[in-house]
Design a protein around this motif. Structure first.
Motif, PDB file in Angstrom:
ATOM      1  N   UNK A 119       0.839  -1.122   0.042  1.00  0.00           N
ATOM      2  CA  UNK A 119       0.055  -0.094  -0.204  1.00  0.00           C
ATOM      3  C   UNK A 119       0.987   1.269  -0.067  1.00  0.00           C
ATOM      4  N   UNK A 120       1.955   1.207   0.880  1.00  0.00           N
ATOM      5  CA  UNK A 120       3.069   2.437   0.788  1.00  0.00           C
ATOM      6  C   UNK A 120       3.381   2.566  -0.535  1.00  0.00           C
ATOM      7  N   UNK A 121       3.914   1.587  -1.047  1.00  0.00           N
ATOM      8  CA  UNK A 121       4.607   1.656  -2.480  1.00  0.00           C
ATOM      9  C   UNK A 121       3.650   2.218  -3.616  1.00  0.00           C
ATOM     10  N   UNK A 135      -3.763  13.678  -0.122  1.00  0.00           N
ATOM     11  CA  UNK A 135      -4.934  13.065   0.921  1.00  0.00           C
ATOM     12  C   UNK A 135      -5.204  11.713   1.069  1.00  0.00           C
ATOM     13  N   UNK A 136      -4.497  10.959  -0.313  1.00  0.00           N
ATOM     14  CA  UNK A 136      -4.926   9.552  -0.441  1.00  0.00           C
ATOM     15  C   UNK A 136      -3.843   8.860   0.574  1.00  0.00           C
ATOM     16  N   UNK A 137      -2.818   9.508   1.266  1.00  0.00           N
ATOM     17  CA  UNK A 137      -1.960   8.789   2.176  1.00  0.00           C
ATOM     18  C   UNK A 137      -2.779   8.266   3.222  1.00  0.00           C
ATOM     19  N   UNK A 172       5.586   0.331  12.698  1.00  0.00           N
ATOM     20  CA  UNK A 172       6.607   0.420  12.148  1.00  0.00           C
ATOM     21  C   UNK A 172       6.758   0.641  10.658  1.00  0.00           C
ATOM     22  N   UNK A 173       5.765  -0.202   9.939  1.00  0.00           N
ATOM     23  CA  UNK A 173       5.582   0.007   8.595  1.00  0.00           C
ATOM     24  C   UNK A 173       5.056   1.434   8.048  1.00  0.00           C
ATOM     25  N   UNK A 174       4.225   2.084   8.949  1.00  0.00           N
ATOM     26  CA  UNK A 174       3.811   3.421   8.532  1.00  0.00           C
ATOM     27  C   UNK A 174       4.822   4.591   9.165  1.00  0.00           C
ATOM     28  N   UNK A 175       5.392   4.225  10.361  1.00  0.00           N
ATOM     29  CA  UNK A 175       6.031   5.598  10.862  1.00  0.00           C
ATOM     30  C   UNK A 175       7.594   5.441  10.493  1.00  0.00           C
ATOM     31  N   UNK A 176       8.302   4.317  10.435  1.00  0.00           N
ATOM     32  CA  UNK A 176       9.621   4.253  10.164  1.00  0.00           C
ATOM     33  C   UNK A 176       9.942   5.216   8.728  1.00  0.00           C
ATOM     34  N   UNK A 177       9.206   5.014   7.480  1.00  0.00           N
ATOM     35  CA  UNK A 177       9.658   5.722   6.518  1.00  0.00           C
ATOM     36  C   UNK A 177       9.445   6.990   6.499  1.00  0.00           C
TER      37      UNK A 177
END
Length: 191
Positions: A119-121, A135-137, A172-177
């Motif tokens: 989803x992040x990619x 805003x889609x983030x 971690x997946x959301x905040x580390x990047x």
């Protein structure tokens, strides 16, 4: 395998994870893949695609030093995803070894972590092409459902066992990047 076939396969797998999450996790669970092969054949190509799209958008939307800004924007995105993938995998292995040793299978954690970034990619690629859709983030929160169902399909955890682990991995997946990108932008104020 042709490059176009590889790209189509990457986006097909990512789309299937989003559109039909339980069936895709069950399909991934029966695959015979190593953590290294998932990382090399899924994660690194998608990180490179994010690098390209972020670099081009940085180039097109920059006022001065277009090439430098474009490259540094793409590099910060790629490094943030790379660090986030590896750090989430490493912490996930350590957390399961400590709290639930019977689920500490590295290849299962690797599949869970590396595929949960899809989803992040995809959102990074979309918002690089169309920055006004920033805003889609907010849809990154769907990662929590991916991890939740991935713990069921790939890890074989029941609902009681996966709650804290899902919170840890999703966070971690959301905040580390975000943190890594912030640190890189702080160190390189030009971007």
């Amino acid at each position: 395998m042709k490059t176009t076939d590889l790209i189509i396969q990457l986006f097909t797998r990512s789309w299937k994870l989003i559109a039909d999450t339980p069936a895709t996790w069950d399909e991934i669970a029966v695959e015979k893949s190593t953590p290294g092969s998932v990382f090399l054949h899924y994660t690194l190509p998608l990180i490179f695609i994010c690098f390209l799209f972020s670099s081009f958008s940085g180039y097109f939307y920059a006022d001065d030093n277009r090439v430098t800004i474009g490259f540094l924007k793409g590099l910060s995105v790629a490094l943030s995803f790379l660090v986030a993938n590896l750090l989430t995998y490493w912490i996930g292995v350590r957390a399961l070894d400590h709290f639930q040793p019977n689920f500490g299978v590295k290849k299962n954690i690797a599949r869970l972590v590396f595929y949960s970034f899809c989803v992040m990619y995809l959102l990074r690629i979309i918002t690089s092409i169309f920055p006004e859709l920033f805003f889609l983030k907010v849809l990154n929160i769907f990662t929590a459902y991916l991890v939740w169902d991935g713990c069921r399909g790939v890890m074989g955890m029941n609902e009681d066992e996966r709650s804290n682990f899902v919170l840890l991995v999703t966070g971690m997946i959301i905040f580390i990047p975000l943190i890594v990108r912030y640190l890189l932008q702080w160190m390189l104020p030009i971007i």
